[in-house]
Design an enzyme around this catalytic site. Structure first.
Site, PDB file in Angstrom:
ATOM      1  N   HIS A   1       0.886  -1.177   0.000  1.00  0.00           N
ATOM      2  CA  HIS A   1       0.000   0.000   0.000  1.00  0.00           C
ATOM      3  C   HIS A   1       0.919   1.220   0.000  1.00  0.00           C
ATOM      4  O   HIS A   1       1.533   1.546   1.013  1.00  0.00           O
ATOM      5  CB  HIS A   1      -0.890  -0.049   1.247  1.00  0.00           C
ATOM      6  CG  HIS A   1      -1.724   1.178   1.469  1.00  0.00           C
ATOM      7  ND1 HIS A   1      -3.102   1.174   1.397  1.00  0.00           N
ATOM      8  CD2 HIS A   1      -1.376   2.456   1.759  1.00  0.00           C
ATOM      9  CE1 HIS A   1      -3.563   2.394   1.651  1.00  0.00           C
ATOM     10  NE2 HIS A   1      -2.532   3.195   1.880  1.00  0.00           N
TER      11      HIS A   1
ATOM     12  N   HIS B   1      -3.421  -1.347  -5.751  1.00  0.00           N
ATOM     13  CA  HIS B   1      -4.205  -0.189  -6.209  1.00  0.00           C
ATOM     14  C   HIS B   1      -3.366   0.996  -6.705  1.00  0.00           C
ATOM     15  O   HIS B   1      -3.500   2.113  -6.216  1.00  0.00           O
ATOM     16  CB  HIS B   1      -5.203   0.262  -5.158  1.00  0.00           C
ATOM     17  CG  HIS B   1      -4.695   0.353  -3.739  1.00  0.00           C
ATOM     18  ND1 HIS B   1      -3.573   1.048  -3.398  1.00  0.00           N
ATOM     19  CD2 HIS B   1      -5.180  -0.183  -2.590  1.00  0.00           C
ATOM     20  CE1 HIS B   1      -3.402   0.948  -2.092  1.00  0.00           C
ATOM     21  NE2 HIS B   1      -4.343   0.205  -1.588  1.00  0.00           N
TER      22      HIS B   1
ATOM     23  N   ASP C   1     -10.277  -4.028  -4.514  1.00  0.00           N
ATOM     24  CA  ASP C   1     -10.151  -3.331  -3.220  1.00  0.00           C
ATOM     25  C   ASP C   1     -11.528  -3.178  -2.574  1.00  0.00           C
ATOM     26  O   ASP C   1     -11.854  -2.140  -1.994  1.00  0.00           O
ATOM     27  CB  ASP C   1      -9.456  -1.965  -3.393  1.00  0.00           C
ATOM     28  CG  ASP C   1      -9.010  -1.370  -2.054  1.00  0.00           C
ATOM     29  OD1 ASP C   1      -9.163  -2.046  -1.011  1.00  0.00           O
ATOM     30  OD2 ASP C   1      -8.524  -0.220  -2.052  1.00  0.00           O
TER      31      ASP C   1
HETATM   32 ZN   LIG Z   1      -4.634  -0.118   0.347  1.00  0.00          ZN
END
Ligand SMILES: [Zn+2]
Length: 437
Positions: free
Chosen positions: A184, A237, A312
């Site tokens: 992330h 993402h 997600d």
């Molecule tokens: Zn994330």
């Protein structure tokens, strides 16, 4: 176990280089035969026959980035409802993030997810363990124990691994197990307090921005660590043009890096926050970016820089999302809209072809996670997604299997929907409206 014959469909299976009309026979939960359409022999007595003429038959879709919220936040989602949403959305396998309560950072938490998925899950669930203990970013979690009990990757998703030394340790240590670190990428000193993409729209709306460079700094740091450690880095993402360019360059240099993008970053930009008049269902992290970022992501899909599409899926209770934009939590659900969005907005206009879509949503995420999915070769477990490319309907969040309703796509009319999901030869979801169609 009963056997199943899928007759007359268009089989799209990039793992075996197949795109053509085939009859597919499933016996004892595995693919038993593939024959040119119309030439299938009758299966064993009691074989269920599905006429899938005009439909697309592909290896079961794999969503490698899902928040099932259990344990700890079952008012948002549970393993049972999340996997039902997955099945309804055409996914036969999901990988679930560890930022639950408690965090999945050791043996017992991973075992709980595996056991609960076996008891109540309707699709395959592959747990992702945390990088750090309690996801706090201070010391490594019990990675060996988690891998032994079924974890397929590690991630502190929801927050970045801020400490570079810890990230280095994670990339080195996971090499023993051959699993990726799912990253992330966010530089919190730049994103703190931000609620949407930093740029023109945020200025107009008077909202605090999250700059693209915060993602790029994090991606850059972790690519440097991946180059040094030769560990496996997977960027979750990915949302900006600059971050994509860094990954593209790293791949050209031969690094073992992969990345995913979400459907919402491919079809929406930050204008959606303004157009929806501060609807909190346009608030997610990373935020919807500028149009130039979105166009760069589309290019990344075409040129192969992007490896996977992952939702997600981030369920939140309606009361939480009804708060002021500034206060509402980040995230939207995605399992039940991903396939129609990608069919309607990518495949139909010809931005990518079906083979590429199946690679992005089945074969490649399976390969990244090291799971034996994403193929319909003879002999493999029969996880199958059937899509009707001509079925057109409106997204209706009220009909979702998920416990949550936080989707910005309610009311969108899309063409190309999943109509059946088959896990290990068992039909776990069938869209009734499509029967006899
Ligand atoms: Zn994330």
């Amino acid at each position: 176990m009963a056997s199943l014959l899928l007759k007359g469909g268009r089989l799209v299976d990039p793992a075996t280089g197949t795109d053509g009309r085939f009859d597919l026979l499933v016996v004892d939960g595995r693919v038993a035969e593939r024959r040119p359409a119309g030439t299938a022999k009758a299966g064993p007595a009691g074989t269920k026959v599905l006429d899938v003429t005009g439909k697309i038959v592909c290896p079961g879709f794999v969503d490698m980035h899902v928040h099932l919220r259990e344990p700890g936040h079952e008012h948002k989602e549970s393993i049972e409802t999340g996997t039902r949403a997955a099945a309804a959305g055409g996914f036969t396998s999901v990988a679930c993030m560890p930022n639950t309560d408690p965090v999945n950072d050791g043996l017992s938490a991973t075992e709980y997810v595996v056991a609960e998925a076996r008891r109540r899950g309707v699709v395959n669930v592959f747990p992702i363990g945390s990088v750090s203990k309690a996801g706090k970013g201070e010391e490594l979690a019990e990675i060996a124990d988690m891998v032994r009990s079924g974890a397929v990757a590690v991630s502190d998703d929801g927050r970045p691994v801020a400490n570079s030394y810890l990230m280095r340790m994670a990339l080195e240590y996971t090499k023993i197990f051959g699993i990726p670190v799912i990253d992330h990428c966010e530089e919190r000193s730049l994103s703190a307090g931000g609620v949407m993409n930093e740029g023109f729209v945020a200025t107009v709306l008077g909202l605090k921005g999250i700059p693209a460079c915060g993602e790029e700094i994090a991606v850059g740091r972790d690519l440097a660590l991946a180059a040094m450690t030769r560990g496996r880095l997977h960027v979750a993402h990915l949302s900006t043009r600059g971050a994509l360019e860094l990954v593209r360059r790293a791949k050209n240099e031969g690094l073992a890096v992969t990345c995913e993008v979400t459907p919402h970053h491919l079809v929406l930009n930050d204008n959606a926050v303004m157009e929806s008049q501060y609807d909190a269902n346009t608030k997610m992290n990373p935020p919807l970016r500028a149009e130039e970022d979105r166009l760069a992501l589309l290019e990344g899909l075409r040129d192969g820089t992007i490896d996977a599409i992952a939702t997600d899926h981030a369920p939140h209770h309606a009361d939480e999302k009804l708060q002021e934009f500034d206060d509402a939590p980040f995230g939207i659900i995605g399992l039940e809209t991903a396939i129609p969005l990608m069919m309607d907005r990518l495949v139909r206009p010809g931005l990518i072809d079906l083979t590429r879509l199946v690679s992005l949503m089945s074969a490649t995420p399976a390969r990244i996670l090291g799971i034996a999915k994403g193929s319909l070769a003879v002999g493999v477990e029969a996880d199958i997604t059937v899509i009707d490319p001509d079925l057109e309907r409106a997204v209706d969040v009220a009909a979702f299997r998920s416990k949550s309703r936080n989707s910005p796509f309610h009311g969108w009319t899309l063409r190309g929907w999943p109509v059946a999901s088959i896990v290990g030869g068992r039909v776990v979801h069938e869209l009734q409206a499509a029967a006899g169609h």
